[in-house]
Design a protein around this motif. Structure first.
Motif, PDB file in Angstrom:
ATOM      1  N   GLN A 372       0.809  -1.214   0.000  1.00 51.95           N
ATOM      2  CA  GLN A 372       0.000   0.000   0.000  1.00 51.95           C
ATOM      3  C   GLN A 372       0.845   1.267   0.000  1.00 51.95           C
ATOM      4  O   GLN A 372       0.371   2.333  -0.393  1.00 51.95           O
ATOM      5  N   GLU A 373       2.083   1.152   0.441  1.00 51.04           N
ATOM      6  CA  GLU A 373       2.948   2.333   0.522  1.00 51.04           C
ATOM      7  C   GLU A 373       3.743   2.573  -0.751  1.00 51.04           C
ATOM      8  O   GLU A 373       4.479   3.541  -0.845  1.00 51.04           O
ATOM      9  N   THR A 374       3.602   1.690  -1.736  1.00 51.88           N
ATOM     10  CA  THR A 374       4.343   1.852  -2.984  1.00 51.88           C
ATOM     11  C   THR A 374       3.498   2.609  -4.006  1.00 51.88           C
ATOM     12  O   THR A 374       2.284   2.727  -3.873  1.00 51.88           O
ATOM     13  N   GLY A 375       4.156   3.082  -5.033  1.00 49.78           N
ATOM     14  CA  GLY A 375       3.456   3.716  -6.140  1.00 49.78           C
ATOM     15  C   GLY A 375       3.000   5.135  -5.911  1.00 49.78           C
ATOM     16  O   GLY A 375       2.243   5.685  -6.712  1.00 49.78           O
ATOM     17  N   LEU A 376       3.464   5.783  -4.827  1.00 51.01           N
ATOM     18  CA  LEU A 376       3.031   7.161  -4.572  1.00 51.01           C
ATOM     19  C   LEU A 376       3.467   8.104  -5.687  1.00 51.01           C
ATOM     20  O   LEU A 376       2.732   9.006  -6.081  1.00 51.01           O
ATOM     21  N   SER A 377       4.654   7.900  -6.201  1.00 45.73           N
ATOM     22  CA  SER A 377       5.161   8.783  -7.258  1.00 45.73           C
ATOM     23  C   SER A 377       4.271   8.713  -8.490  1.00 45.73           C
ATOM     24  O   SER A 377       3.987   9.725  -9.135  1.00 45.73           O
ATOM     25  N   ASP A 378       3.803   7.502  -8.821  1.00 46.67           N
ATOM     26  CA  ASP A 378       2.940   7.346  -9.989  1.00 46.67           C
ATOM     27  C   ASP A 378       1.584   7.993  -9.764  1.00 46.67           C
ATOM     28  O   ASP A 378       1.009   8.592 -10.671  1.00 46.67           O
ATOM     29  N   VAL A 379       1.054   7.873  -8.545  1.00 45.81           N
ATOM     30  CA  VAL A 379      -0.253   8.455  -8.237  1.00 45.81           C
ATOM     31  C   VAL A 379      -0.243   9.954  -8.493  1.00 45.81           C
ATOM     32  O   VAL A 379      -1.192  10.521  -9.043  1.00 45.81           O
ATOM     33  N   PHE A 380       0.867  10.611  -8.138  1.00 51.46           N
ATOM     34  CA  PHE A 380       0.932  12.063  -8.258  1.00 51.46           C
ATOM     35  C   PHE A 380       1.757  12.521  -9.463  1.00 51.46           C
ATOM     36  O   PHE A 380       1.984  13.717  -9.644  1.00 51.46           O
ATOM     37  N   GLY A 381       2.186  11.566 -10.288  1.00 54.36           N
ATOM     38  CA  GLY A 381       2.915  11.932 -11.501  1.00 54.36           C
ATOM     39  C   GLY A 381       4.221  12.639 -11.242  1.00 54.36           C
ATOM     40  O   GLY A 381       4.594  13.547 -11.977  1.00 54.36           O
ATOM     41  N   LEU A 382       4.942  12.225 -10.196  1.00 54.27           N
ATOM     42  CA  LEU A 382       6.184  12.892  -9.820  1.00 54.27           C
ATOM     43  C   LEU A 382       7.390  12.111 -10.334  1.00 54.27           C
ATOM     44  O   LEU A 382       7.440  10.882 -10.208  1.00 54.27           O
ATOM     45  N   HIS A 383       8.343  12.813 -10.896  1.00 52.05           N
ATOM     46  CA  HIS A 383       9.610  12.190 -11.286  1.00 52.05           C
ATOM     47  C   HIS A 383      10.552  12.250 -10.092  1.00 52.05           C
ATOM     48  O   HIS A 383      11.609  12.887 -10.123  1.00 52.05           O
ATOM     49  N   TYR A 384      10.147  11.585  -9.047  1.00 54.29           N
ATOM     50  CA  TYR A 384      10.899  11.591  -7.792  1.00 54.29           C
ATOM     51  C   TYR A 384      10.471  10.359  -7.021  1.00 54.29           C
ATOM     52  O   TYR A 384       9.280  10.041  -6.941  1.00 54.29           O
ATOM     53  N   ASN A 385      11.442   9.644  -6.489  1.00 53.56           N
ATOM     54  CA  ASN A 385      11.151   8.392  -5.799  1.00 53.56           C
ATOM     55  C   ASN A 385      10.699   8.670  -4.363  1.00 53.56           C
ATOM     56  O   ASN A 385      11.497   9.077  -3.525  1.00 53.56           O
ATOM     57  N   LEU A 386       9.414   8.458  -4.107  1.00 57.71           N
ATOM     58  CA  LEU A 386       8.870   8.615  -2.760  1.00 57.71           C
ATOM     59  C   LEU A 386       8.984   7.280  -2.028  1.00 57.71           C
ATOM     60  O   LEU A 386       8.340   6.303  -2.403  1.00 57.71           O
ATOM     61  N   THR A 387       9.813   7.251  -0.985  1.00 60.25           N
ATOM     62  CA  THR A 387      10.058   6.011  -0.248  1.00 60.25           C
ATOM     63  C   THR A 387       9.575   6.165   1.185  1.00 60.25           C
ATOM     64  O   THR A 387       9.857   7.170   1.838  1.00 60.25           O
ATOM     65  N   ILE A 388       8.866   5.148   1.662  1.00 58.01           N
ATOM     66  CA  ILE A 388       8.349   5.151   3.029  1.00 58.01           C
ATOM     67  C   ILE A 388       9.045   4.068   3.830  1.00 58.01           C
ATOM     68  O   ILE A 388       9.219   2.941   3.358  1.00 58.01           O
ATOM     69  N   HIS A 389       9.481   4.414   5.047  1.00 56.17           N
ATOM     70  CA  HIS A 389      10.080   3.447   5.957  1.00 56.17           C
ATOM     71  C   HIS A 389       9.216   3.301   7.202  1.00 56.17           C
ATOM     72  O   HIS A 389       8.554   4.249   7.619  1.00 56.17           O
ATOM     73  N   ASN A 390       9.244   2.104   7.765  1.00 58.64           N
ATOM     74  CA  ASN A 390       8.388   1.761   8.899  1.00 58.64           C
ATOM     75  C   ASN A 390       9.210   1.270  10.080  1.00 58.64           C
ATOM     76  O   ASN A 390      10.143   0.482   9.912  1.00 58.64           O
ATOM     77  N   GLY A 391       8.829   1.728  11.263  1.00 63.57           N
ATOM     78  CA  GLY A 391       9.359   1.191  12.505  1.00 63.57           C
ATOM     79  C   GLY A 391       8.247   0.477  13.245  1.00 63.57           C
ATOM     80  O   GLY A 391       7.149   1.036  13.410  1.00 63.57           O
ATOM     81  N   LEU A 392       8.479  -0.753  13.678  1.00 62.58           N
ATOM     82  CA  LEU A 392       7.432  -1.578  14.270  1.00 62.58           C
ATOM     83  C   LEU A 392       7.829  -2.007  15.674  1.00 62.58           C
ATOM     84  O   LEU A 392       8.959  -2.454  15.905  1.00 62.58           O
ATOM     85  N   TYR A 393       6.898  -1.857  16.595  1.00 62.17           N
ATOM     86  CA  TYR A 393       7.136  -2.253  17.977  1.00 62.17           C
ATOM     87  C   TYR A 393       6.079  -3.262  18.404  1.00 62.17           C
ATOM     88  O   TYR A 393       4.888  -2.932  18.455  1.00 62.17           O
ATOM     89  N   ALA A 394       6.502  -4.496  18.673  1.00 62.15           N
ATOM     90  CA  ALA A 394       5.603  -5.490  19.239  1.00 62.15           C
ATOM     91  C   ALA A 394       5.375  -5.111  20.703  1.00 62.15           C
ATOM     92  O   ALA A 394       6.333  -5.029  21.482  1.00 62.15           O
ATOM     93  N   VAL A 395       4.122  -4.865  21.062  1.00 58.58           N
ATOM     94  CA  VAL A 395       3.811  -4.318  22.387  1.00 58.58           C
ATOM     95  C   VAL A 395       4.010  -5.400  23.449  1.00 58.58           C
ATOM     96  O   VAL A 395       3.090  -6.155  23.773  1.00 58.58           O
ATOM     97  N   THR A 396       5.225  -5.466  23.965  1.00 56.87           N
ATOM     98  CA  THR A 396       5.554  -6.434  25.017  1.00 56.87           C
ATOM     99  C   THR A 396       5.272  -5.883  26.407  1.00 56.87           C
ATOM    100  O   THR A 396       5.192  -6.641  27.372  1.00 56.87           O
ATOM    101  N   GLU A 397       5.152  -4.563  26.501  1.00 58.95           N
ATOM    102  CA  GLU A 397       4.837  -3.920  27.782  1.00 58.95           C
ATOM    103  C   GLU A 397       3.572  -3.082  27.595  1.00 58.95           C
ATOM    104  O   GLU A 397       3.638  -1.881  27.371  1.00 58.95           O
ATOM    105  N   PRO A 398       2.389  -3.705  27.694  1.00 59.88           N
ATOM    106  CA  PRO A 398       1.138  -2.989  27.389  1.00 59.88           C
ATOM    107  C   PRO A 398       0.841  -1.819  28.317  1.00 59.88           C
ATOM    108  O   PRO A 398       0.061  -0.932  27.955  1.00 59.88           O
ATOM    109  N   ASN A 399       1.431  -1.785  29.496  1.00 65.26           N
ATOM    110  CA  ASN A 399       1.189  -0.680  30.424  1.00 65.26           C
ATOM    111  C   ASN A 399       2.109   0.512  30.175  1.00 65.26           C
ATOM    112  O   ASN A 399       1.981   1.548  30.830  1.00 65.26           O
ATOM    113  N   LEU A 400       3.043   0.363  29.253  1.00 66.35           N
ATOM    114  CA  LEU A 400       3.953   1.454  28.911  1.00 66.35           C
ATOM    115  C   LEU A 400       3.153   2.607  28.318  1.00 66.35           C
ATOM    116  O   LEU A 400       2.144   2.396  27.627  1.00 66.35           O
TER     117      LEU A 400
END
Length: 694
Positions: A372-400
């Motif tokens: 779902q995060e790919t193809g942004l450049s094509d959607v908006f017709g941009l000659h520029y590579n739009l790259t998205i990075h993700n950080g993921l945290y498995a909630v091991t401490e739910p009270n945090l």
């Protein structure tokens, strides 16, 4: 469809023309003019033009005047015209239609939609009128001017999907949006979903389909959901806006009613007022934290995953394409996030280009997220590579605290930032420890500079012809709480926060001070090379700064050599060329460090008159195991010799490497085979009694 047909873009805004040209890149005969006078001149020279994309507001001659003159011309009377406008005034649209406009496209453009409209228009036989503006119910239009009534015009495609082609200010006011905000929802394709109550969406679609089939006006009650989350009943009156059998266009009046009218109670999202992000219409940071806390508390024992993502170098997008395009990208991303997460988790905008979500681990699909995060450049017709990075945290401490969970996800995100292969990372505790260590370095750097905790070390450079040290390279070590820290632990951090510029000046001064001290002690001078970071290299005042240092310590420019890295060339070749020429004109010798580590090595040699070439130690490491490395190394030395450059081989550690380099004709070597980097006092002793080369 023939993609070689002539298309003319008429717009006084250069950026808009460039954007349109990029969107229509598949068409080989696309032309541009900047005003109506030029447009008519072009069209009379090229009466076979298949389509005109015409802006309304222009100097000299506006789009409506161009339309008028085109339709009076026997050669241009049936040329399809796609009118471009950021305006939403209905009377302007009706005037354009009466003058012969074929269709509208609203600014900002949604690239796939605009491309499809162009494709459709190029296939329409000339002379076919799509919309009959005289069929518009003027009584309905007058009623729409009431402050309590909104108007929209929809077109239903063959796929039965509704497309909004006009909306009044009153309508978006009823929905709680600004016109620009609602236009953004249209461009991302979520306007109906965001304003028609979810339980009424199917009924609304069926009503429009019934209208399409029997072409009879209707009146029906629905509910709208405003931007702030409140839900209100309305009465909808709908009638046709077109008599053409080829097109289904109808006008809808939306009239608010008292809650008692339909008996539908007003409802409000649980996050309350001020919880919606003004730009994207999704929960803001505070609302996301609150909703996520509620969800975790209500579902104890369930495993959740919290993610944070953003766009690499988003500021560059705003600089290149403007904040409007940047805002539309954020709105589009928010729409995708809402569509994917709504009903199964929480989501929100944390700020700028940063978004977050939290879902049960059992429902999380990483591959779906990345797709779902790919193809942004094509959607908006941009000659520029739009790259998205993700950080993921498995909630091991739910009270945090939820904010701390977001911080952990951000730590994971930072570990893959600017990595074009790995687009995501999961948080682990080692990342946190590394971050804390880095933070300690950043906390102490200013004080370390003030207290002189950064130490000058010098590694000797040996001549293979004279069998003795002929120069040295200034290197830094950090005496941090009694322990020496190698530069690899702090230089990358300093480059990110630009503290490297301060450290550069500090090291230059210490190098000049050492050279001057040898002169005061009547010791033979020896050139010392210092590193120049890219931040300082592109500083217009660099030459003046260096010359001031030389003057302060009475040091010749021939004794202070400047090392730059090969990767600097890739950042800005022309600026680097200008900088090196200015430095050489001032008498400095320029060394290229780590030659062969990047991708522009030969271009750099071609473009820049360097003095000394330092060969990347990777070639030296592989000498004993790779014949190809040996052949390349030999070729590099010969190229340097033919260009009149001195060569230095870095990282020499074995007798085999030494013998090969001597045979190959390398001038100088540097490495642990002779000496590691030394404190100043020990380097001075080595110069007095240097070990001879074997």
């Amino acid at each position: 469809m023939n993609k070689s047909q002539k298309i003319l873009i008429v717009d006084d805004d250069e950026t808009s023309r460039t954007l349109l040209h990029g969107i229509l890149h598949d068409y080989t005969n696309t032309y541009e003019v900047s005003d109506g006078v030029e447009a008519l001149a072009f069209l009379h020279r090229n009466p076979d033009t298949a389509l005109v994309l015409l802006d309304v507001v222009m100097p000299k001659m506006d789009g409506l005047e161009v339309l008028t003159r085109m339709r009076l011309s026997p050669y241009l009377t049936d040329t399809p015209v796609l009118v471009l406008s950021a305006a939403t005034e209905l009377d302007l649209h009706i005037r354009a239609l009466k003058l012969g406009a074929t269709e509208f496209a609203s600014k900002p453009y949604q690239s796939p939609l605009l491309r499809q409209r162009v494709a459709n228009l190029l296939q329409i036989p000339r002379g076919q009128v799509k919309v009959d503006p005289d069929s518009f119910d003027e009584q309905m239009y007058r009623q729409s001017q009431s402050l309590d009534t909104g108007i929209t015009v929809y077109e239903m495609g063959r796929d039965r999907k509704l497309q909004t082609i006009y909306f009044s200010d009153n309508y978006v006011r009823l929905c709680g949006y600004k016109a620009s905000e609602y236009q953004a929802l249209l461009e991302e394709g979520s306007a109906l979903q965001r304003t028609i109550h979810v339980d009424d969406a199917l009924a609304f679609q069926q009503a429009m389909e019934t209208l399409s089939a029997d072409r009879q006006p209707f009146c029906q009650n629905f509910r709208i959901q405003r931007k702030d989350g409140s839900i209100h009943p309305v009465t909808v009156y709908a009638n046709f806006f077109s008599k053409s059998p080829e097109q289904t266009v109808f006008c809808v009046l939306t009239v608010p009613v008292d809650e008692s009218f339909s008996g539908i109670p007003s409802a409000r999202l649980p996050i309350g007022e001020g919880a919606i992000d003004n730009l994207t219409g999704i929960p803001n940071r505070g609302a996301f934290l609150k909703l996520t806390r509620q969800m975790l508390d209500e579902r104890p024992g369930e495993k959740f995953l919290l993610g944070v993502f953003n766009i690499d170098r988003f500021k560059v997008v705003n600089d290149l394409f403007g904040t409007k395009v940047g805002d539309n990208i954020l709105i589009h991303l928010a729409g995708r996030l809402r569509e994917d997460i709504l009903g199964r988790g929480t989501f929100g905008r944390l700020g700028s280009d940063s978004f977050a979500f939290c879902v049960a681990e059992s429902t999380f699909d990483l591959h779906r997220l990345l797709r779902q995060e790919t193809g942004l450049s094509d959607v908006f017709g941009l000659h520029y590579n739009l790259t998205i990075h993700n950080g993921l945290y498995a909630v091991t401490e739910p009270n945090l605290d939820i904010a701390q969970m977001c911080d952990r996800a951000r730590i994971a995100l930072a570990s893959v930032k600017s990595n074009y292969i790995q687009r995501y990372a999961y948080y682990d505790e080692s990342m946190r420890q590394e971050m804390l260590a880095e933070q300690q370095i950043l906390n102490d750097m200013h004080q370390a500079l003030e207290h002189g905790d950064f130490l000058l070390y010098i590694q000797p450079v040996y001549s293979l012809n004279f069998n003795k040290p002929v120069s040295g390279e200034a290197l830094v070590r950090w005496n941090h709480n009694g322990s020496l820290i190698a530069p690899g632990q702090f230089i990358p951090l300093f480059e990110k926060n630009r503290f490297i510029t301060n450290l550069d000046h500090y090291m230059w001064e210490h190098a000049c001070r050492y050279i001057a001290s040898r002169k005061e002690q009547n010791l033979s001078p020896i050139p010392i090379s210092v590193n120049v970071s890219r931040a300082n290299l592109f500083n217009p005042g660099l030459v003046n700064d260096l010359e001031a240092l030389l003057k302060k310590y009475d040091v010749s420019s021939s004794l202070l050599r400047l090392e730059i890295t090969e990767t600097t060339y890739m950042d800005n070749p022309q600026q680097l060329i200008a900088a090196t020429r200015a430095l050489q004109k001032a008498g400095f010798k320029i060394l290229i460090d780590d030659f062969g580590s990047g991708y522009s090595s030969l271009n750099m040699l071609k473009d820049i008159p360097l003095d000394i070439l330092k060969i990347d130690m990777k070639f030296i490491d592989d000498l004993e195991t790779s014949s190809r490395a040996a052949a390349i190394l030999l070729g590099v030395i010969r190229i340097a010799q033919s260009l009149g450059m001195t060569t230095v081989a870095e990282g020499v550690e074995t007798k085999f490497q030494l013998d090969f380099l001597r045979t190959a004709g390398c001038d100088n070597i540097q490495g642990y085979f002779y000496s590691p980097p030394l404190p100043v006092a020990e380097f001075t002793k080595l110069l007095k009694n240097p070990p001879m080369a074997p």
